[in-house]
Design an enzyme around this catalytic site. Structure first.
Site, short mmCIF file in Angstrom:
data_model
loop_
_atom_site.label_atom_id
_atom_site.label_comp_id
_atom_site.label_asym_id
_atom_site.label_seq_id
_atom_site.Cartn_x
_atom_site.Cartn_y
_atom_site.Cartn_z
N CYS A 93 0.81 -1.06 -0.02
CA CYS A 93 -0.14 0.02 -0.03
C CYS A 93 0.90 1.22 0.03
O CYS A 93 1.65 1.58 -0.88
CB CYS A 93 -0.99 -0.10 1.18
SG CYS A 93 -2.38 1.11 0.86
N HIS A 183 -3.32 -5.82 0.35
CA HIS A 183 -2.89 -6.12 1.86
C HIS A 183 -2.70 -7.40 1.99
O HIS A 183 -3.74 -8.21 2.51
CB HIS A 183 -3.61 -5.45 2.90
CG HIS A 183 -3.54 -3.87 2.90
ND1 HIS A 183 -2.66 -3.47 3.67
CD2 HIS A 183 -4.38 -2.91 2.31
CE1 HIS A 183 -2.77 -1.89 3.50
NE2 HIS A 183 -3.90 -1.70 2.70
N GLU A 185 -1.18 -9.09 4.13
CA GLU A 185 -1.07 -9.46 5.53
C GLU A 185 -2.40 -9.23 6.35
O GLU A 185 -2.56 -9.65 7.48
CB GLU A 185 -0.11 -8.33 6.17
CG GLU A 185 -0.74 -6.98 6.49
CD GLU A 185 -0.70 -5.87 5.36
OE1 GLU A 185 -1.18 -4.72 5.30
OE2 GLU A 185 -0.68 -6.54 4.19
#
Length: 244
Positions: A93, A183, A185
């Site tokens: 990001c 993302h 994660e």
């Protein structure tokens, strides 16, 4: 700084405290990588000399938003060092936007259509052949949470993935430096921590976003885990090459 255990070392830059490594942390650790996690506002290392890899996480900032986040100047220097040395790097990001900005691309604030929640990302032919992004091929539903956008990639970048609202979802510089707008994660349940009022003001319902993400969660997690493991493998190889 927090060092997890001895091994190939990756510097992890946290640009916003809520935007941590989350599910990527055990994936990377299990792949044999040492994580040195630093919060940007607490200060960053002067260089990457003692590290074998770099991860730069997200945050609601622009790459050159130095007035709000003075550490970004140093983070850009680290990004430039990683690009110049082709050090295994994953920008997520804001981290991806920093890489694009430093390498000569363009990032625009509040541009285009914001992306929130599980979003289909389509891997390009080059992405399907990429050592790290290929686990997402041909299409993967990954978590998005951005309104700023990379509107032009650096001339040297290779486009690895796109979405309907954002062409530049993933790219590579050199052989080992990658940026992703999404993302890997973040999982579906992380959306439960998002601000209800802010989402409602944008015409979105948090529970609907969570439920939509849960539909794809199992496959998404498996694909993102393989992405993290592939990145770790490049870090390990970098360490072997560096120390002989």
């Amino acid at each position: 700084m927090v060092t997890v255990h001895d091994g190939p070392r990756v510097l992890v830059v946290v640009n916003s405290r809520p935007s941590s490594l989350r599910r990527m942390r055990p994936w990377l650790e299990e792949a044999g990588v040492d994580l040195v996690v630093v919060v940007g506002e607490e200060g960053l290392p002067e260089d990457l000399g003692s590290f074998d890899g770099l991860i730069m996480l997200g945050g609601g900032l622009m790459p050159d938003d130095d007035d709000r986040a003075p550490w970004l100047a140093r983070e850009r220097e680290l990004a430039a060092e990683a690009i110049a040395g082709d050090i295994p790097t994953l920008g997520v990001c804001l981290g991806a936007q920093i890489l694009a900005h430093v390498a000569g691309g363009e990032v625009r604030a509040a541009y285009g259509t914001p992306e929130r929640g599980a979003t289909p990302v389509f891997v390009t032919e080059q992405g399907a052949d990429d050592a790290v992004l290929s686990p997402l091929s041909p299409v993967a539903h990954v978590i998005e949470n951005h309104e700023d956008m990379i509107t032009r990639l650096p001339d040297a970048a290779v486009l690895l993935a796109s979405s309907e609202a954002c062409v530049n979802q993933a790219f590579r510089l050199g052989r080992h430096v990658r940026g992703v707008q999404f993302h890997p994660e973040a999982g579906a349940l992380d959306l439960e921590k998002w601000d209800d009022a802010a989402l409602a003001a944008a015409g979105l319902d948090k529970q609907q976003l969570v439920e939509a993400a849960l539909v794809h969660e199992q496959e998404s997690a498996a694909r993102c885990a393989r992405l993290a493991t592939a990145f770790a493998a490049e870090v390990v190889a970098s360490r072997v090459a560096r120390v002989g």
